[in-house]
Design a protein around this motif. Sequence first.
Motif, PDB file in Angstrom:
ATOM      1  N   THR A  24      -0.858  13.002  -1.009  1.00 26.38           N
ATOM      2  CA  THR A  24      -1.184  12.592   0.269  1.00 26.38           C
ATOM      3  C   THR A  24      -0.362  11.499   0.703  1.00 26.38           C
ATOM      4  N   ILE A  26       0.942   8.686   3.457  1.00 27.47           N
ATOM      5  CA  ILE A  26       0.750   7.719   4.588  1.00 27.47           C
ATOM      6  C   ILE A  26       2.251   7.303   5.204  1.00 27.47           C
ATOM      7  N   ILE A  57      -1.377  10.514   8.310  1.00 28.44           N
ATOM      8  CA  ILE A  57      -1.668  10.950   7.085  1.00 28.44           C
ATOM      9  C   ILE A  57      -1.308  12.327   7.113  1.00 28.44           C
TER      10      ILE A  57
END
Length: 259
Positions: free
Chosen positions: A220, A222, A233
């Motif tokens: 993930t 950011i 995201i």
Amino acid sequence: MQLLAFSFGWKDLIDILLVAGILYYTYRLLRRTGASNLFWGILAFILVWFLVSFVFQLDLTGALFDRIISVGAIALIVIFQEELRMFFYRVGSRFSSWKIFRPRIATDDPKARQQILEITQACRHMASTKTGALIVLAGAGNLKEIVDTGERLDAQVSARLIENIFFKNTPLHDGALVIRDAKMLAAACILPVSKDQTIPQHYGLRHRAALGLAEKSDATCIVVSEESGLISIAKDGQIREVKEDELFLVLQSAMTSNS
């Protein structure tokens, strides 16, 4: 003159639908990488090969096309190795998204919650000051090849330390910060840049790097935009903007198996 018997059953229908699905997905994959013209060229070649070999049954020309097809298949694997890797990753991600294959992460784990709080706090403050940042939360993969491109930290996750890393003109602000198991492993890491041609033009290099890693791993990413201060995201080959007040829930959902 003897007429050719023609029968069409449900197996033929399934066969046609499968081929159509494969061609459509291949076209979508190549269109995102800007190689859609190459797809149409390959499709036209296959159509000519089918007409020559099976419809008109030209033996000499058909044999030549057969040789080209056999060698061309290997050439296509070499040319489209990145696209093929992305295809199999996405197929695998469909299976790994099932709960029976995914490791459980306790949502009430104090360490996990504190980690998300620290990251959220840092991102909110950097967004308010328009400080560009790129943070990677590793998933099942250890991202060793990515970590090795940066400077090792092995530090506890801290909002102040994250802000200090991405403070403008500091040695480590350029590149990505990789976090795994509540540890900041490395900073100034180099990520693969996405070749997706459909990415909005207002997205910068950080966004393309985040999407590039999200396309090839379960991490993930950011992104805090230096121009607009907006937070984005990137996960599972997709990138979207999120509001500051929902960032904590988005990160919690990304890091748990029962989201």
